[in-house]
Design a protein around this motif. Structure first.
Motif, PDB file in Angstrom:
ATOM      1  N   ALA A  65      -3.574  12.673  -4.702  1.00 35.94           N
ATOM      2  CA  ALA A  65      -4.828  13.094  -3.813  1.00 35.94           C
ATOM      3  C   ALA A  65      -5.089  14.797  -4.198  1.00 35.94           C
ATOM      4  CB  ALA A  65      -4.829  12.945  -2.339  1.00 35.94           C
ATOM      5  N   LYS A  66      -3.928  15.312  -4.119  1.00 40.96           N
ATOM      6  CA  LYS A  66      -4.026  17.092  -4.243  1.00 40.96           C
ATOM      7  C   LYS A  66      -4.388  17.037  -5.712  1.00 40.96           C
ATOM      8  CE  LYS A  66      -3.146  21.211  -3.212  1.00 40.96           C
ATOM      9  NZ  LYS A  66      -3.783  21.948  -2.102  1.00 40.96           N
ATOM     10  N   LYS A  67      -4.044  16.524  -6.680  1.00 41.26           N
ATOM     11  CA  LYS A  67      -4.622  16.531  -8.349  1.00 41.26           C
ATOM     12  C   LYS A  67      -5.945  16.357  -8.280  1.00 41.26           C
ATOM     13  CE  LYS A  67      -1.679  13.962 -10.422  1.00 41.26           C
ATOM     14  NZ  LYS A  67      -1.002  13.416 -11.684  1.00 41.26           N
ATOM     15  N   ASP A 104      -3.798  21.497   2.647  1.00 42.33           N
ATOM     16  CA  ASP A 104      -2.796  20.611   2.410  1.00 42.33           C
ATOM     17  C   ASP A 104      -2.742  19.653   3.655  1.00 42.33           C
ATOM     18  OD1 ASP A 104      -2.499  21.204  -0.089  1.00 42.33           O
ATOM     19  OD2 ASP A 104      -0.472  21.977   0.009  1.00 42.33           O
ATOM     20  N   GLN A 105      -2.326  20.335   4.862  1.00 41.92           N
ATOM     21  CA  GLN A 105      -2.003  19.720   6.016  1.00 41.92           C
ATOM     22  C   GLN A 105      -3.453  18.793   6.594  1.00 41.92           C
ATOM     23  OE1 GLN A 105       0.843  19.348   7.597  1.00 41.92           O
ATOM     24  NE2 GLN A 105       1.479  20.488   5.884  1.00 41.92           N
ATOM     25  N   LYS A 106      -4.538  19.302   6.377  1.00 38.58           N
ATOM     26  CA  LYS A 106      -5.854  18.741   6.746  1.00 38.58           C
ATOM     27  C   LYS A 106      -5.978  17.514   5.655  1.00 38.58           C
ATOM     28  CE  LYS A 106      -8.633  22.459   8.592  1.00 38.58           C
ATOM     29  NZ  LYS A 106      -9.801  23.204   8.352  1.00 38.58           N
ATOM     30  N   LEU A 107      -5.541  17.673   4.413  1.00 42.52           N
ATOM     31  CA  LEU A 107      -5.676  16.367   3.513  1.00 42.52           C
ATOM     32  C   LEU A 107      -4.847  15.536   3.845  1.00 42.52           C
ATOM     33  CD1 LEU A 107      -6.330  15.017   0.963  1.00 42.52           C
ATOM     34  CD2 LEU A 107      -5.071  16.657  -0.284  1.00 42.52           C
ATOM     35  N   LEU A 108      -3.336  15.750   4.310  1.00 50.15           N
ATOM     36  CA  LEU A 108      -2.488  14.708   4.505  1.00 50.15           C
ATOM     37  C   LEU A 108      -2.930  14.102   5.893  1.00 50.15           C
ATOM     38  CD1 LEU A 108       0.209  13.520   4.070  1.00 50.15           C
ATOM     39  CD2 LEU A 108       1.514  15.330   5.325  1.00 50.15           C
ATOM     40  N   LYS A 109      -3.342  14.761   6.555  1.00 55.41           N
ATOM     41  CA  LYS A 109      -3.940  14.281   8.050  1.00 55.41           C
ATOM     42  C   LYS A 109      -4.975  12.937   7.824  1.00 55.41           C
ATOM     43  CE  LYS A 109      -4.114  13.648  12.355  1.00 55.41           C
ATOM     44  NZ  LYS A 109      -2.762  12.996  13.283  1.00 55.41           N
ATOM     45  N   THR A 110      -5.931  13.549   6.933  1.00 57.88           N
ATOM     46  CA  THR A 110      -6.985  12.594   6.493  1.00 57.88           C
ATOM     47  C   THR A 110      -6.103  11.316   5.845  1.00 57.88           C
ATOM     48  OG1 THR A 110      -8.693  14.338   5.903  1.00 57.88           O
ATOM     49  CG2 THR A 110      -9.020  12.042   5.050  1.00 57.88           C
ATOM     50  N   LEU A 111      -5.290  11.312   4.986  1.00 56.68           N
ATOM     51  CA  LEU A 111      -4.660  10.002   4.518  1.00 56.68           C
ATOM     52  C   LEU A 111      -3.757   9.390   5.488  1.00 56.68           C
ATOM     53  CD1 LEU A 111      -3.032  11.759   1.265  1.00 56.68           C
ATOM     54  CD2 LEU A 111      -5.065  10.462   1.503  1.00 56.68           C
ATOM     55  N   GLU A 112      -3.486  10.276   6.428  1.00 50.59           N
ATOM     56  CA  GLU A 112      -2.526   9.527   7.459  1.00 50.59           C
ATOM     57  C   GLU A 112      -3.518   8.665   8.520  1.00 50.59           C
ATOM     58  OE1 GLU A 112       1.266  12.415   8.152  1.00 50.59           O
ATOM     59  OE2 GLU A 112      -0.666  12.441   9.229  1.00 50.59           O
ATOM     60  N   VAL A 113      -4.691   9.239   8.980  1.00 53.77           N
ATOM     61  CA  VAL A 113      -5.617   8.405   9.540  1.00 53.77           C
ATOM     62  C   VAL A 113      -6.169   7.318   8.798  1.00 53.77           C
ATOM     63  CG1 VAL A 113      -7.922   8.696  10.595  1.00 53.77           C
ATOM     64  CG2 VAL A 113      -6.493  10.464  11.003  1.00 53.77           C
ATOM     65  N   PRO A 152       0.819  -1.238   0.051  1.00 46.19           N
ATOM     66  CA  PRO A 152      -0.146   0.107  -0.070  1.00 46.19           C
ATOM     67  C   PRO A 152       1.120   1.343  -0.074  1.00 46.19           C
ATOM     68  CG  PRO A 152      -0.835  -1.668   1.594  1.00 46.19           C
ATOM     69  CD  PRO A 152       0.456  -2.218   1.352  1.00 46.19           C
ATOM     70  N   CYS A 153       0.313   2.283  -0.814  1.00 45.60           N
ATOM     71  CA  CYS A 153       1.101   3.619  -0.718  1.00 45.60           C
ATOM     72  C   CYS A 153       1.124   4.172   0.757  1.00 45.60           C
ATOM     73  CB  CYS A 153       0.441   4.662  -1.991  1.00 45.60           C
ATOM     74  SG  CYS A 153       0.512   3.881  -3.362  1.00 45.60           S
ATOM     75  N   GLU A 154       2.289   4.762   1.057  1.00 46.69           N
ATOM     76  CA  GLU A 154       2.102   5.817   2.200  1.00 46.69           C
ATOM     77  C   GLU A 154       1.597   6.948   2.060  1.00 46.69           C
ATOM     78  OE1 GLU A 154       6.001   5.709   3.750  1.00 46.69           O
ATOM     79  OE2 GLU A 154       6.283   3.623   4.374  1.00 46.69           O
ATOM     80  N   PRO A 155       1.039   7.389   2.947  1.00 46.61           N
ATOM     81  CA  PRO A 155       0.017   8.937   2.759  1.00 46.61           C
ATOM     82  C   PRO A 155       1.015  10.061   2.040  1.00 46.61           C
ATOM     83  CG  PRO A 155      -0.276   7.985   4.997  1.00 46.61           C
ATOM     84  CD  PRO A 155       0.980   7.123   4.576  1.00 46.61           C
ATOM     85  N   ASN A 156       2.420   9.979   2.203  1.00 46.06           N
ATOM     86  CA  ASN A 156       2.976  11.135   1.644  1.00 46.06           C
ATOM     87  C   ASN A 156       3.422  10.775   0.289  1.00 46.06           C
ATOM     88  OD1 ASN A 156       3.748  12.995   3.570  1.00 46.06           O
ATOM     89  ND2 ASN A 156       5.292  11.521   4.276  1.00 46.06           N
ATOM     90  N   THR A 157       3.219   9.382  -0.278  1.00 45.81           N
ATOM     91  CA  THR A 157       3.387   9.177  -1.648  1.00 45.81           C
ATOM     92  C   THR A 157       2.077   9.280  -2.437  1.00 45.81           C
ATOM     93  OG1 THR A 157       4.980   7.359  -0.925  1.00 45.81           O
ATOM     94  CG2 THR A 157       3.840   6.958  -3.040  1.00 45.81           C
ATOM     95  N   PHE A 158       0.958   8.773  -1.636  1.00 49.22           N
ATOM     96  CA  PHE A 158      -0.345   9.115  -2.072  1.00 49.22           C
ATOM     97  C   PHE A 158      -0.846  10.569  -2.320  1.00 49.22           C
ATOM     98  CE2 PHE A 158      -4.840   8.981  -2.697  1.00 49.22           C
ATOM     99  CZ  PHE A 158      -5.019   7.786  -3.802  1.00 49.22           C
ATOM    100  N   PHE A 159      -0.165  11.392  -1.337  1.00 47.54           N
ATOM    101  CA  PHE A 159      -0.580  12.922  -1.345  1.00 47.54           C
ATOM    102  C   PHE A 159      -0.461  13.557  -2.670  1.00 47.54           C
ATOM    103  CE2 PHE A 159       0.339  17.405  -0.617  1.00 47.54           C
ATOM    104  CZ  PHE A 159      -0.779  17.803  -0.113  1.00 47.54           C
ATOM    105  N   PRO A 160       0.481  13.526  -3.492  1.00 49.18           N
ATOM    106  CA  PRO A 160       0.295  14.357  -4.908  1.00 49.18           C
ATOM    107  C   PRO A 160      -0.839  14.190  -5.574  1.00 49.18           C
ATOM    108  CG  PRO A 160       2.707  13.700  -4.242  1.00 49.18           C
ATOM    109  CD  PRO A 160       1.794  12.891  -3.244  1.00 49.18           C
TER     110      PRO A 160
END
Length: 201
Positions: free
Chosen positions: A157-159, A170-179, A147-155
């Motif tokens: 998700a941003k797109k 961005d921070q809220k989005l990354l937090k959602t991915l981390e959770v 599975p992709c780690e949150p930082n890997t998936f983040f770009p």
């Protein structure tokens, strides 16, 4: 292929080796659910052919005998070695949910992998890699998709947010991915979490 999110450099390098023509051995994708195994089984042939490729796709459970294995690859080996479907680089054999214990079927598959090397590209996907016969593994390249780690998936998700014209922190989005990653390591869960965000914004 450009939209596929590779979890690490090893996965990308392995796939690139096939796409760029440097590898033609059978390929085994393994790993947990939701890591893109089935998707890559289809994307790689398309990338090799630079168009939508013709595929033979079968679930392993639908193969009941050694004859089924031979029929899947075709009995006229001279024809197969001389021609490919639609003038493709390879004939593509896609076997999903691979798990095989019948010795005659396993031996039949080994024979086909040997005889069709260079003309057919077999791509297997499985959640039971440790149960696969060593003779099949030794004939193949195996790649574990994690599975992709949150930082890997983040770009990616941003797109998705940008394409929808939605501005989101961005921070809220990354937090959602981390959770999401903490609760269930499954790439599909990221998409579900983002869809939930879309519906609440």
């Amino acid at each position: 292929m450009s939209d596929f999110i590779f979890p690490n450099a090893e996965a990308k390098d392995t796939v690139d080796a096939y796409v760029l023509g440097g590898e033609e051995r059978p390929l085994i994708f393994h790993g947990t659910n939701g890591t893109g195994k089935s998707l890559l089984q289809r994307l790689i042939p398309n990338a090799i052919e630079q168009r939508v490729a013709s595929l033979q796709v079968v679930k392993c459970a639908d193969l009941k005998s050694a004859d089924d294995i031979h029929d899947l690859y075709g009995r006229n080996k001279y024809f197969n070695r001389t021609f490919t479907i639609d003038g493709q680089r390879f004939n593509y054999i896609i076997i999903e949910e691979f798990f095989m214990t019948n010795k005659k079927m396993i031996d039949a598959l080994k024979i086909e992998l040997d005889q069709t090397l260079g003309t057919d590209l077999t791509i297997l996907s499985t959640n039971r890699f440790e149960k696969i016969d060593y003779g099949i593994v030794s004939r193949s390249i195996d790649l574990e998709l994690i599975p992709c780690e949150p930082n890997t998936f983040f770009p990616h998700a941003k797109k998705m947010f940008i394409s929808e014209g939605i501005v989101y922190d961005d921070q809220k989005l990354l937090k959602t991915l981390e959770v999401t990653y903490t609760l269930r390591r499954d790439n599909r869960k990221y998409y579900q979490a983002i869809d939930s965000l879309f519906r609440t914004i």
